[in-house]
Design a protein around this motif. Structure first.
Motif, PDB file in Angstrom:
ATOM      1  N   PHE A   1       0.862  -1.179   0.000  1.00 15.90           N
ATOM      2  CA  PHE A   1       0.000   0.000   0.000  1.00 15.90           C
ATOM      3  C   PHE A   1       0.901   1.232   0.000  1.00 15.90           C
ATOM      4  N   PRO A   2       0.756   2.106  -1.008  1.00 20.09           N
ATOM      5  CA  PRO A   2       1.663   3.248  -1.138  1.00 20.09           C
ATOM      6  C   PRO A   2       1.509   4.275  -0.018  1.00 20.09           C
ATOM      7  N   ALA A   3       2.569   5.040   0.183  1.00 16.53           N
ATOM      8  CA  ALA A   3       2.571   6.110   1.182  1.00 16.53           C
ATOM      9  C   ALA A   3       1.666   7.260   0.749  1.00 16.53           C
ATOM     10  N   ARG A   4       1.336   8.095   1.691  1.00 14.33           N
ATOM     11  CA  ARG A   4       0.592   9.345   1.487  1.00 14.33           C
ATOM     12  C   ARG A   4      -0.835   9.156   0.982  1.00 14.33           C
ATOM     13  N   SER A   5      -1.455   8.069   1.350  1.00 16.75           N
ATOM     14  CA  SER A   5      -2.840   7.835   0.949  1.00 16.75           C
ATOM     15  C   SER A   5      -3.774   8.698   1.794  1.00 16.75           C
ATOM     16  N   THR A   6      -4.880   9.086   1.219  1.00 16.32           N
ATOM     17  CA  THR A   6      -5.873   9.852   1.974  1.00 16.32           C
ATOM     18  C   THR A   6      -7.234   9.163   1.969  1.00 16.32           C
ATOM     19  N   THR A   7      -7.259   7.933   1.459  1.00 13.81           N
ATOM     20  CA  THR A   7      -8.513   7.169   1.439  1.00 13.81           C
ATOM     21  C   THR A   7      -8.267   5.762   1.968  1.00 13.81           C
ATOM     22  N   TRP A   8      -9.326   5.131   2.408  1.00 10.97           N
ATOM     23  CA  TRP A   8      -9.241   3.759   2.904  1.00 10.97           C
ATOM     24  C   TRP A   8      -9.162   2.800   1.726  1.00 10.97           C
ATOM     25  N   SER A   9      -8.302   1.809   1.822  1.00 10.51           N
ATOM     26  CA  SER A   9      -8.198   0.729   0.838  1.00 10.51           C
ATOM     27  C   SER A   9      -8.693  -0.545   1.492  1.00 10.51           C
ATOM     28  N   ALA A  10      -9.745  -1.135   0.924  1.00 12.88           N
ATOM     29  CA  ALA A  10     -10.270  -2.393   1.458  1.00 12.88           C
ATOM     30  C   ALA A  10      -9.319  -3.518   1.083  1.00 12.88           C
ATOM     31  N   PHE A  11      -9.148  -4.467   1.982  1.00 15.67           N
ATOM     32  CA  PHE A  11      -8.284  -5.614   1.715  1.00 15.67           C
ATOM     33  C   PHE A  11      -8.949  -6.564   0.723  1.00 15.67           C
ATOM     34  N   ALA A  12      -8.116  -7.253  -0.066  1.00 10.56           N
ATOM     35  CA  ALA A  12      -8.594  -8.294  -0.964  1.00 10.56           C
ATOM     36  C   ALA A  12      -9.227  -9.399  -0.125  1.00 10.56           C
ATOM     37  N   TYR A  13     -10.075 -10.207  -0.760  1.00 14.64           N
ATOM     38  CA  TYR A  13     -10.840 -11.213  -0.014  1.00 14.64           C
ATOM     39  C   TYR A  13      -9.955 -12.151   0.792  1.00 14.64           C
ATOM     40  N   ASP A  14      -8.758 -12.516   0.280  1.00  9.87           N
ATOM     41  CA  ASP A  14      -7.941 -13.455   1.045  1.00  9.87           C
ATOM     42  C   ASP A  14      -7.041 -12.778   2.083  1.00  9.87           C
ATOM     43  N   LEU A  15      -6.921 -11.459   2.046  1.00  7.19           N
ATOM     44  CA  LEU A  15      -6.213 -10.723   3.094  1.00  7.19           C
ATOM     45  C   LEU A  15      -7.187 -10.257   4.171  1.00  7.19           C
ATOM     46  N   ASN A  16      -8.446 -10.082   3.790  1.00 10.94           N
ATOM     47  CA  ASN A  16      -9.464  -9.603   4.720  1.00 10.94           C
ATOM     48  C   ASN A  16      -9.517 -10.493   5.965  1.00 10.94           C
ATOM     49  N   ASP A  17      -9.362  -9.903   7.114  1.00 10.80           N
ATOM     50  CA  ASP A  17      -9.358 -10.597   8.406  1.00 10.80           C
ATOM     51  C   ASP A  17      -8.266 -11.665   8.508  1.00 10.80           C
ATOM     52  N   GLU A  18      -7.207 -11.520   7.727  1.00 14.82           N
ATOM     53  CA  GLU A  18      -6.064 -12.438   7.804  1.00 14.82           C
ATOM     54  C   GLU A  18      -4.760 -11.662   7.912  1.00 14.82           C
ATOM     55  N   ASN A  19      -4.825 -10.421   8.434  1.00 10.38           N
ATOM     56  CA  ASN A  19      -3.622  -9.616   8.569  1.00 10.38           C
ATOM     57  C   ASN A  19      -2.688 -10.233   9.617  1.00 10.38           C
ATOM     58  N   GLY A  20      -1.676 -10.940   9.131  1.00  4.74           N
ATOM     59  CA  GLY A  20      -0.739 -11.589  10.033  1.00  4.74           C
ATOM     60  C   GLY A  20       0.339 -10.637  10.524  1.00  4.74           C
ATOM     61  N   ARG A  21       0.816  -9.748   9.637  1.00  3.24           N
ATOM     62  CA  ARG A  21       1.823  -8.763  10.024  1.00  3.24           C
ATOM     63  C   ARG A  21       1.904  -7.682   8.959  1.00  3.24           C
ATOM     64  N   HIS A  22       2.522  -6.581   9.332  1.00  2.77           N
ATOM     65  CA  HIS A  22       2.792  -5.551   8.354  1.00  2.77           C
ATOM     66  C   HIS A  22       4.132  -4.913   8.667  1.00  2.77           C
ATOM     67  N   THR A  23       4.782  -4.453   7.622  1.00  5.14           N
ATOM     68  CA  THR A  23       6.070  -3.794   7.765  1.00  5.14           C
ATOM     69  C   THR A  23       6.056  -2.478   7.012  1.00  5.14           C
ATOM     70  N   ARG A  24       6.837  -1.561   7.488  1.00  5.45           N
ATOM     71  CA  ARG A  24       6.970  -0.253   6.866  1.00  5.45           C
ATOM     72  C   ARG A  24       8.050  -0.354   5.802  1.00  5.45           C
ATOM     73  N   SER A  25       7.694  -1.007   4.686  1.00  6.89           N
ATOM     74  CA  SER A  25       8.646  -1.222   3.606  1.00  6.89           C
ATOM     75  C   SER A  25       7.898  -1.723   2.376  1.00  6.89           C
ATOM     76  N   ALA A  26       8.597  -1.784   1.266  1.00 11.47           N
ATOM     77  CA  ALA A  26       8.012  -2.379   0.068  1.00 11.47           C
ATOM     78  C   ALA A  26       7.982  -3.892   0.250  1.00 11.47           C
ATOM     79  N   CYS A  27       7.049  -4.552  -0.448  1.00 15.32           N
ATOM     80  CA  CYS A  27       6.944  -6.012  -0.359  1.00 15.32           C
ATOM     81  C   CYS A  27       8.012  -6.687  -1.203  1.00 15.32           C
TER      82      CYS A  27
END
Length: 132
Positions: free
Chosen positions: A106-132
């Motif tokens: 998810f890119p920096a400086r967003s001003t809107t909510w981005s809904a997760f894809a169906y297989d990420l939805n409610d499966e957020n295992g971790r996040h990092t402040r970096s590119a994938c």
């Protein structure tokens, strides 16, 4: 008369402390405000930012299974949307829950909510402040 005045002041002071404590309890871990402000990585329990929210601020780098949304719902495996207001870095969210743990950027400086894809939805295992 003095005893009644002191008793009244004591009750008012106790009530004020209770209200101040409630305000702190609803604050997120970002800048302390429930609005998703510049510099924060904000997650929502439901699409479009509804439900509970959980924010992370600037210097935070990695987060996994960390805390609850402001409404008390566990953060881990319960997020459905992100707003990346980080001013520098993209955020990589990785799912955890099926055979292939995909990652989304998810890119920096967003001003809107981005809904997760169906297989990420409610499966957020971790996040990092970096590119994938």
């Amino acid at each position: 008369m003095r005893a009644i005045t002191k008793l009244t002041l004591g009750i008012v002071a106790t009530g004020a402390l209770g209200v101040a404590g409630a305000a702190v309890a609803t604050a997120d871990r970002g800048d302390g405000l429930l609005a998703c402000n510049s510099g924060e990585i904000c997650f929502a329990e439901h699409a479009n930012g509804s439900g509970g929210q959980r924010h992370f601020y600037y210097g935070s780098a990695n987060h996994a299974a960390e805390g609850n949304f402001h409404n008390g719902v566990p953060f881990y495996h319960n997020a459905s949307a992100i707003m990346n207001r980080d001013t520098v870095s993209a955020v990589c969210v990785t799912e955890s829950g099926d055979w292939v743990n995909d990652s989304w950027q998810f890119p920096a400086r967003s001003t809107t909510w981005s809904a997760f894809a169906y297989d990420l939805n409610d499966e957020n295992g971790r996040h990092t402040r970096s590119a994938c």
